[in-house]
Design an enzyme around this catalytic site. Structure first.
Site, PDB file in Angstrom:
ATOM      1  CG  ASP A   1       1.501  -8.768  -4.054  1.00 22.20           C
ATOM      2  OD1 ASP A   1       1.000  -8.747  -2.926  1.00 22.20           O
ATOM      3  OD2 ASP A   1       2.390  -9.582  -4.373  1.00 22.20           O
TER       4      ASP A   1
ATOM      5  CG  ASP B   1      -6.065   6.997  -8.328  1.00 23.25           C
ATOM      6  OD1 ASP B   1      -6.804   7.368  -7.395  1.00 23.25           O
ATOM      7  OD2 ASP B   1      -5.297   7.769  -8.931  1.00 23.25           O
TER       8      ASP B   1
END
Length: 333
Positions: free
Chosen positions: A203, A231
């Site tokens: 994260d 991505d």
């Protein structure tokens, strides 16, 4: 003579692959292109998204150049990676002049473990409304992906890069699976004293690719985390249209753009061929054709800098016209 299995696949794969073939032919290298089928259209026609003949051709060739898969992606590209045992998914993240990027000095590589994790597809319905998925992490797969990442960092260091590997994980929550992942990472790092090793929670890493992308060299992570992270990273350097990838194993190489089949623009000849051309550059380096790979990348850099691009990058050329601008410079160099 390099024997290349060419799979156009679905949607814009039928445009960006032929465009890239023109660029490869401009190098003057001897290629034998063997065409094979896979994807949604083949499934509708034959009931099989990845025909046995395609698998045989892929196994027999020196490399595979793949376009895009639609709804059948899990049965095509994911399956093909497993069959070829291409355990390292390599996704460069690089800023190019002429393309709107978060920063002009972004240049790192995400290495994603390609065979395990949730992508094993081990799912079950325990009871009505209750499902489960098994995340597979093995020491063997960890060791080989980490050695791949450290060896890549060592090669990049020879070219003036920092020589650092960053491991992204979630060992504070996934204490057994990612606990093993992190532990093996630092064990393997002991074999590479010349390369720096660090780790971040996934994260936090997701934030850092936006707030300090210039600090990374080689990032290594597990299968699903790598898919998501890469991505997002592509968005910092112009989008998926500029995101290439290589799937590399000990015996086979499979090269594909990160973008999907993009059915909304398929057939319009406006798909950006950059990601596929850069995937071909990775393929040439895999085949040992470094000079030709460098020629293509230099030609592409010039085309991007001049704005001779498809509409998504602000240009007014179609897919094949942009590829021809690259091919012309490759021939002239």
């Amino acid at each position: 003579m390099h024997k290349i299995c060419v799979i156009e696949g679905d949607g814009i794969g039928k445009e960006v692959i032929p465009a890239t073939i023109k660029v490869l032919e401009a190098t003057g290298l001897p290629f034998e292109f063997v065409y094979a089928e896979a994807g949604d259209e083949v499934y509708k026609r034959t009931g099989k998204a990845l025909p046995d003949e395609t698998i045989e051709i892929a196994l027999d060739c020196d490399a595979v150049l793949f376009g895009a898969a639609g709804e059948t992606a899990a049965d095509v590209i994911v399956k093909l990676r497993h069959i070829l045992d291409t355990y390292a998914n390599v996704r460069p993240v690089k800023a190019y002049k002429g393309v709107k990027c978060l920063r002009p000095d972004i240049d790192y590589v995400i290495v994603r473990e390609n065979t395990e994790g949730l992508y094993k597809g081990i799912e079950a319905e325990i009871d009505e409304g209750i499902t489960t998925a098994t995340r597979v992490i093995t020491e063997k797969a960890c060791e080989r992906i980490f050695r791949f990442a450290f060896n890549l960092a060592r090669e990049r260091k020879k070219m003036g890069k920092e020589g650092k590997v960053t491991c992204a994980h979630k060992a504070n929550v996934l204490k057994i699976t990612d606990g093993l992942f992190k532990r093996v990472f630092y064990k393997v790092s002991e074999e590479y004293k010349d390369i720096k090793a660090e780790d971040y929670y996934i994260d936090a890493m997701n934030m850092y690719i936006i707030t300090k992308p210039q600090t990374f060299d080689v990032v290594v992570t597990s299968n699903l985390f790598g898919d998501i992270l890469s991505d997002g990273a592509a968005g910092t350097v112009g989008g998926l249209g500029l995101a290439p990838s290589a799937n590399i194993g000990d015996e086979h190489g499979l090269f594909e753009p990160v973008h999907g089949s993009a059915p909304d623009i398929a057939g319009k000849k406006i798909a950006n061929p950059t990601a596929t051309i850069l995937s071909a550059v990775l393929m040439l380096r895999y085949l040992g054709e470094y000079e030709a790979a460098d020629r293509i990348e230099r030609a592409l850099e010039e085309v991007l800098a001049l704005g001779l691009t498809t509409p998504d990058l602000g240009g007014n050329l179609n897919t094949f016209e942009m590829a021809e601008e690259v091919a012309k410079r490759v021939r002239e160099e």
